[in-house]
Design a protein around this motif. Structure first.
Motif, short mmCIF file in Angstrom:
data_model
loop_
_atom_site.label_atom_id
_atom_site.label_comp_id
_atom_site.label_asym_id
_atom_site.label_seq_id
_atom_site.Cartn_x
_atom_site.Cartn_y
_atom_site.Cartn_z
N GLY A 1 0.81 -1.21 0.00
CA GLY A 1 0.00 0.00 0.00
C GLY A 1 0.84 1.26 0.00
N LEU A 2 2.10 1.16 0.43
CA LEU A 2 3.00 2.31 0.40
C LEU A 2 3.63 2.50 -0.98
CD1 LEU A 2 4.81 1.74 3.81
CD2 LEU A 2 2.98 3.37 3.34
N THR A 3 3.42 1.54 -1.87
CA THR A 3 3.98 1.60 -3.21
C THR A 3 2.84 1.73 -4.24
OG1 THR A 3 3.91 -0.79 -3.63
CG2 THR A 3 5.79 0.06 -2.39
N ASP A 4 3.21 1.70 -5.49
CA ASP A 4 2.21 1.76 -6.57
C ASP A 4 1.83 0.38 -7.08
OD1 ASP A 4 2.23 4.53 -6.47
OD2 ASP A 4 3.91 4.67 -7.88
N PHE A 5 2.18 -0.66 -6.32
CA PHE A 5 1.95 -2.02 -6.78
C PHE A 5 0.84 -2.69 -5.98
CE2 PHE A 5 6.43 -1.00 -7.56
CZ PHE A 5 6.47 -1.19 -8.93
N THR A 6 0.33 -3.79 -6.53
CA THR A 6 -0.68 -4.60 -5.88
C THR A 6 -0.19 -6.04 -5.85
OG1 THR A 6 -1.87 -5.10 -7.94
CG2 THR A 6 -2.52 -3.09 -6.74
N ARG A 7 -0.93 -6.90 -5.19
CA ARG A 7 -0.54 -8.30 -5.10
C ARG A 7 -0.50 -8.95 -6.47
NH1 ARG A 7 2.70 -9.81 -2.53
NH2 ARG A 7 1.80 -9.09 -0.56
N ALA A 8 -1.26 -8.45 -7.41
CA ALA A 8 -1.25 -9.00 -8.77
C ALA A 8 0.11 -8.80 -9.46
CB ALA A 8 -2.35 -8.34 -9.61
N ASP A 9 0.90 -7.86 -8.97
CA ASP A 9 2.22 -7.61 -9.55
C ASP A 9 3.27 -8.59 -9.07
OD1 ASP A 9 1.46 -5.29 -11.08
OD2 ASP A 9 1.30 -4.22 -9.16
N GLY A 10 2.90 -9.47 -8.13
CA GLY A 10 3.84 -10.47 -7.64
C GLY A 10 4.36 -10.15 -6.25
N LYS A 11 5.36 -10.93 -5.82
CA LYS A 11 5.95 -10.76 -4.49
C LYS A 11 7.37 -10.22 -4.54
CE LYS A 11 3.26 -14.44 -2.26
NZ LYS A 11 3.33 -15.73 -1.50
N SER A 12 8.00 -10.28 -5.70
CA SER A 12 9.39 -9.83 -5.83
C SER A 12 9.44 -8.57 -6.68
CB SER A 12 10.24 -10.92 -6.48
OG SER A 12 10.27 -12.07 -5.67
N PHE A 13 10.25 -7.61 -6.20
CA PHE A 13 10.36 -6.33 -6.89
C PHE A 13 11.83 -5.91 -6.96
CE2 PHE A 13 6.27 -6.65 -4.84
CZ PHE A 13 5.38 -6.28 -5.84
N SER A 14 12.14 -5.11 -7.97
CA SER A 14 13.50 -4.63 -8.14
C SER A 14 13.69 -3.30 -7.42
CB SER A 14 13.81 -4.46 -9.63
OG SER A 14 13.03 -3.40 -10.18
N HIS A 15 14.94 -2.92 -7.29
CA HIS A 15 15.27 -1.63 -6.69
C HIS A 15 14.69 -0.49 -7.52
CE1 HIS A 15 17.83 1.83 -5.56
NE2 HIS A 15 17.93 1.23 -4.38
N ALA A 16 14.76 -0.63 -8.84
CA ALA A 16 14.23 0.41 -9.72
C ALA A 16 12.72 0.55 -9.56
CB ALA A 16 14.58 0.09 -11.16
N GLN A 17 12.02 -0.56 -9.37
CA GLN A 17 10.57 -0.50 -9.18
C GLN A 17 10.20 0.17 -7.86
OE1 GLN A 17 9.93 -4.82 -9.81
NE2 GLN A 17 8.39 -4.24 -11.31
N LEU A 18 10.99 -0.07 -6.82
CA LEU A 18 10.67 0.47 -5.50
C LEU A 18 11.15 1.90 -5.30
CD1 LEU A 18 11.52 -2.64 -3.26
CD2 LEU A 18 9.27 -1.84 -3.95
#
Length: 605
Positions: free
Chosen positions: A109-126
């Motif tokens: 919720g603090l990011t622009d992502f949802t659970r549909a985007d998966g569980k793993s994220f990159s540094h650039a995405q965050l």
């Protein structure tokens, strides 16, 4: 001469296991095909209070960030050292690797992502969400850690991993620089020019203010770089205190008249990596290793040994061998001629040999006895239980000792693996433990008491399960009774001696022999419970089944002394707390209670 088929059967499985271990060792020694990342990973740095190779630095970081030592993806770096080189020298590529795990929806919720985007994220995405994450982390940091919710713990873990990631990114290369060696030359040239212009200014002569400003700007960039990492790359003095950060060593080059060999080596490594110049990269690695061999042989030898140890991964190989030994021992009960039983024992012996080599290697790397933290205690408890089980198997020859040893060895190494996720397992010693004599006496002896108590409890579980599901011949009943009784006797002695030695250590360290500390109470409970079992058996109050049920409860007592006392957060021994242990400890205790209850189920003879 014809070899009996039974002799071949005895050796087939152990030889296949030996081939498996040999292939892993060969792969660890095999030179790198292109970029020499193996030797690159052996280069020593100082981090977490100790000298360690870059390979360990990368592995520990990946374990902390994503609980694995491999970066996911088909085009991902092949090893932790390769990933670290990419992160340091080509961060724009490393920033696209999805290695940060987010399991909590509130953090998403603090990011622009949802659970549909998966569980793993990159540094650039965050990265766009960093301000929100930092703001929330600042709020949580002002709270008492004991009151943190699961969401708050996960948030602080994520922010800690992001800081660790950025420290590694800025440890080996100057930020936003593609040609560091040329940048070093420009910086040192600019400083020399600025010093000459400053002297002219002091003498009242014409001077070039732009040259002074240019050097000041470059100096500010380097001073801004220095606080971005706490990893020390340059051995400029003696001992660990003599190491300098790469940014500081660049500044030191002004007075030294030129860059340090380590500084120059990392500059050339980065430049060669970015241009895919394999020959230049390998030449820089070999030149720096040659300088270290001549000037800092202890550090480079330690780095090479630890890096090789990491690549072989002996404890992982042991886990595989223990599973094979267990399955072979189980099958041997269906084939009473004894070939598979001997095969299982030989596989166990190979695993124990590898386990022992791993323990000795860790002792040499750390310069300490085998038990220094929770991770090493898990490794040593498994080793001690396997040694005792092997002795039992030698005398009884019924594959029970082999099966039990395999279960305990696998379980304790699995526990050790999960404990390693918290960070460096060869960490710098805490002051309260920084005494090799007492580590080699009190801690080792009390840990052997843990091993023996767990072994007695596991043998008792075998007794009850076979009683319920398979039935047992009288010879097996007699064997298990003798095994459990003998192991409990040893556990009582080791626990008692270890507790007394701990009291003597406490008297010398804290001025009191006994202080009713939770850890002290836990050790005393093990001694008392084992003594109760023996007295109940001697007094005729219990027979085989009662002794087995009580021995299983010893697993609960020992697990509480090992882990539970650390979770209380009080006392002088609360130095090994881990959140995940509470759930697993509760599940383990529940499982033991269920098995104890099953021991009271009436079974027809």
């Amino acid at each position: 001469m014809r070899v009996p088929s039974k002799s071949l059967t005895v050796w087939i499985i152990p030889l296949l296991c030996l081939l498996f271990v040999g292939s892993a060792v060969f792969k660890a020694f095999r030179p790198s095909a292109e970029f020499d990342f193996k030797n690159f990973g052996s280069l020593p740095v100082v981090a977490n209070g100790r000298v360690q190779p870059l390979d360990s630095l990368a592995r520990n970081a990946l374990l902390s960030i994503q609980a694995k030592q491999r970066v996911p993806g088909d085009t991902a770096p092949a090893s932790p050292s390769t990933w670290l080189a990419e992160l340091a020298f080509q961060p724009e590529v490393a920033d696209t690797r999805k290695i940060f795990l987010i399991h909590h929806d509130e953090i998403l919720g603090l990011t622009d992502f949802t659970r549909a985007d998966g569980k793993s994220f990159s540094h650039a995405q965050l990265e766009p969400s960093f301000p929100a994450l930092e703001k929330e982390a600042k709020r949580v940091s002002q709270l008492e850690p004991k009151t943190w919710s699961p969401y708050e713990k996960a948030l602080m873990r994520l922010t800690r991993n992001l800081r660790l990631y950025n420290q590694l990114k800025n440890a080996l290369a100057m930020p936003d620089t593609t040609q560091m060696e040329a940048e070093l030359a420009l910086f040192l040239g600019a400083v020399d020019t600025a010093i000459a212009e400053a002297e002219k200014k002091n003498q009242g002569a014409d001077f070039n203010q732009q040259a002074i400003d240019r050097a000041s700007g470059r100096m500010r960039e380097i001073l801004h770089w220095a606080p971005l990492t706490e990893i020390y790359t340059t051995p400029s003095g003696s001992g660990q205190d003599g190491w300098r950060k790469l940014a500081d060593s660049v500044i030191d080059a002004i007075d030294a008249g030129g860059p340090h060999p380590a500084t120059l080596a990392y500059a050339r490594l980065g430049d060669a990596y970015r241009t895919k110049d394999i020959a230049a990269f390998n030449a820089a690695v070999n030149a720096y290793r040659a300088w270290l061999t001549e000037n800092r042989p202890t550090e480079i030898n330690k780095g090479a040994a630890e890096s090789l140890f990491n690549r072989i991964a002996p404890f992982y190989l042991c886990m595989v061998l223990y599973v094979i030994a267990f399955l072979t021992a189980i099958v041997s009960w269906l084939r009473p001629e004894g070939c598979l039983r001997r095969s299982a024992f030989r596989v166990l012996a190979l695993g124990l040999l590898l386990h022992t080599i791993g323990l000795i290697t860790r002792m040499c790397l750390e310069g300490r006895p085998p038990v220094t933290n929770l991770y090493s205690s898990a490794v040593f408890i498994g080793w001690g239980a396997i040694v005792l089980s092997a002795v039992i198997e030698i005398f009884h020859r019924n594959a029970i000792g082999t099966a039990v040893a395999s279960v305990i060895g696998f379980a304790t190494l699995l526990i050790a693996h999960h404990l390693s996720l918290s960070g460096d397992t060869l960490e710098m010693m805490r002051a309260v433990l920084d005494t090799n004599f007492w580590l080699a006496t009190h801690v080792v002896v009390i840990t052997l008491g843990y091993s023996a108590t767990f072994l007695a409890g596991t043998l008792a579980i075998v007794f009850l399960l076979r009683r319920i599901f398979g039935g047992m011949p009288k010879s097996t009943v007699v064997s298990l009774r003798g095994m459990v009784y003998g192991v409990i006797c040893f556990a009582t002695l080791a626990s008692f001696v270890g507790t007394v030695l701990g009291g003597i250590w406490a008297d010398q360290s804290w001025g009191r022999f006994w202080g009713w500390d939770p850890k002290e109470n836990g050790a005393l409970l093990i001694v008392i419970w084992n003594a109760i079992i023996l007295h109940a058996r001697w007094g005729g109050m219990i027979r085989e089944r009662g002794m087995m049920v009580m021995a299983i409860f010893g697993n609960i007592v020992t697990s509480w002394s090992w882990f539970g006392t650390n979770m209380l957060g009080i006392g002088l021994h609360s130095y090994g707390f881990t959140d995940a242990a509470f759930v697993w400890l509760s599940a383990f205790i529940l499982s033991q209670l269920i098995i104890m209850a099953a021991g009271f189920i009436p079974v027809k003879r």
